[in-house]
Design a protein around this motif. Structure first.
Motif, PDB file in Angstrom:
ATOM      1  N   GLU A  93      -3.795   4.820  18.972  1.00  0.00           N
ATOM      2  CA  GLU A  93      -4.715   5.008  17.848  1.00  0.00           C
ATOM      3  C   GLU A  93      -4.071   5.840  16.739  1.00  0.00           C
ATOM      4  OE1 GLU A  93      -7.655   3.642  17.243  1.00  0.00           O
ATOM      5  OE2 GLU A  93      -7.417   2.493  19.083  1.00  0.00           O
ATOM      6  N   ARG A 137      -1.416   3.745  15.038  1.00  0.00           N
ATOM      7  CA  ARG A 137      -2.055   2.681  14.276  1.00  0.00           C
ATOM      8  C   ARG A 137      -2.579   3.204  12.932  1.00  0.00           C
ATOM      9  NH1 ARG A 137      -7.040  -0.767  16.736  1.00  0.00           N
ATOM     10  NH2 ARG A 137      -7.157  -2.259  15.060  1.00  0.00           N
ATOM     11  N   ALA A 138      -3.188   4.372  12.956  1.00  0.00           N
ATOM     12  CA  ALA A 138      -3.698   4.980  11.728  1.00  0.00           C
ATOM     13  C   ALA A 138      -2.560   5.335  10.783  1.00  0.00           C
ATOM     14  CB  ALA A 138      -4.517   6.221  12.060  1.00  0.00           C
ATOM     15  N   ARG A 139      -1.503   5.907  11.322  1.00  0.00           N
ATOM     16  CA  ARG A 139      -0.366   6.296  10.489  1.00  0.00           C
ATOM     17  C   ARG A 139       0.340   5.068   9.907  1.00  0.00           C
ATOM     18  NH1 ARG A 139       3.029  11.382  11.981  1.00  0.00           N
ATOM     19  NH2 ARG A 139       1.192  12.255  11.062  1.00  0.00           N
ATOM     20  N   ARG A 140       0.481   4.017  10.711  1.00  0.00           N
ATOM     21  CA  ARG A 140       1.120   2.779  10.235  1.00  0.00           C
ATOM     22  C   ARG A 140       0.276   2.131   9.139  1.00  0.00           C
ATOM     23  NH1 ARG A 140       1.493   0.209  14.819  1.00  0.00           N
ATOM     24  NH2 ARG A 140       3.556   0.976  15.327  1.00  0.00           N
ATOM     25  N   SER A 141      -1.035   2.146   9.325  1.00  0.00           N
ATOM     26  CA  SER A 141      -1.936   1.586   8.324  1.00  0.00           C
ATOM     27  C   SER A 141      -1.849   2.368   7.015  1.00  0.00           C
ATOM     28  CB  SER A 141      -3.367   1.605   8.854  1.00  0.00           C
ATOM     29  OG  SER A 141      -4.257   1.168   7.873  1.00  0.00           O
ATOM     30  N   ALA A 142      -1.816   3.677   7.086  1.00  0.00           N
ATOM     31  CA  ALA A 142      -1.705   4.512   5.889  1.00  0.00           C
ATOM     32  C   ALA A 142      -0.383   4.262   5.175  1.00  0.00           C
ATOM     33  CB  ALA A 142      -1.841   5.981   6.264  1.00  0.00           C
ATOM     34  N   ARG A 164       1.429   1.473   5.251  1.00  0.00           N
ATOM     35  CA  ARG A 164       1.375   0.153   4.619  1.00  0.00           C
ATOM     36  C   ARG A 164       0.484   0.163   3.387  1.00  0.00           C
ATOM     37  NH1 ARG A 164       0.768  -3.298  10.212  1.00  0.00           N
ATOM     38  NH2 ARG A 164       2.972  -3.288  10.764  1.00  0.00           N
ATOM     39  N   SER A 165      -0.620   0.883   3.460  1.00  0.00           N
ATOM     40  CA  SER A 165      -1.532   0.964   2.321  1.00  0.00           C
ATOM     41  C   SER A 165      -0.871   1.629   1.128  1.00  0.00           C
ATOM     42  CB  SER A 165      -2.793   1.737   2.694  1.00  0.00           C
ATOM     43  OG  SER A 165      -3.502   1.048   3.684  1.00  0.00           O
ATOM     44  N   LYS A 183       1.478  -0.839  -0.443  1.00  0.00           N
ATOM     45  CA  LYS A 183       0.729  -1.846  -1.199  1.00  0.00           C
ATOM     46  C   LYS A 183       0.210  -1.268  -2.513  1.00  0.00           C
ATOM     47  CE  LYS A 183      -0.756  -4.552   2.747  1.00  0.00           C
ATOM     48  NZ  LYS A 183      -1.872  -4.912   3.611  1.00  0.00           N
TER      49      LYS A 183
END
Length: 91
Positions: free
Chosen positions: A19, A22-27, A29-30, A33
């Motif tokens: 978890e 996943r949060a760090r990877r999402s941040a 990538r965001s 972007k």
């Protein structure tokens, strides 16, 4: 389903780490972007802070082995190259 106490603990640890990663990877990538969107819109005032944020997130991801060190370096390099190209085109 694990039967031993240590195996149950390992499952809990893995889930927590998954978890967190996943949060760090999402941040990460965001933030990348966001830089790309700003480059496309040519809104130069927002570019510098978002670049710094993306570099920071990529560096932290590389430090914690979320992505490989060279992968993070390559992504930062490409973002900077695109930013310089956009700035020189707008000048």
């Amino acid at each position: 389903m694990p039967n031993k106490k240590s195996a149950m603990k390992r499952v809990r640890q893995n889930e927590r780490r998954r978890e967190h990663n996943r949060a760090r990877r999402s941040a990460m990538r965001s933030s990348i972007k966001k830089v790309r969107l700003i480059l496309d819109s040519e809104n130069q005032e927002l570019l510098a802070p978002s670049l710094v944020d993306a570099q920071s997130k990529l560096g932290k991801a590389a430090k914690t082995s979320l992505v490989k060190k060279r992968n993070a370096s390559r992504r930062v390099s490409r973002l900077m190259k695109a930013a310089h190209k956009a700035q020189s085109a707008s000048s």
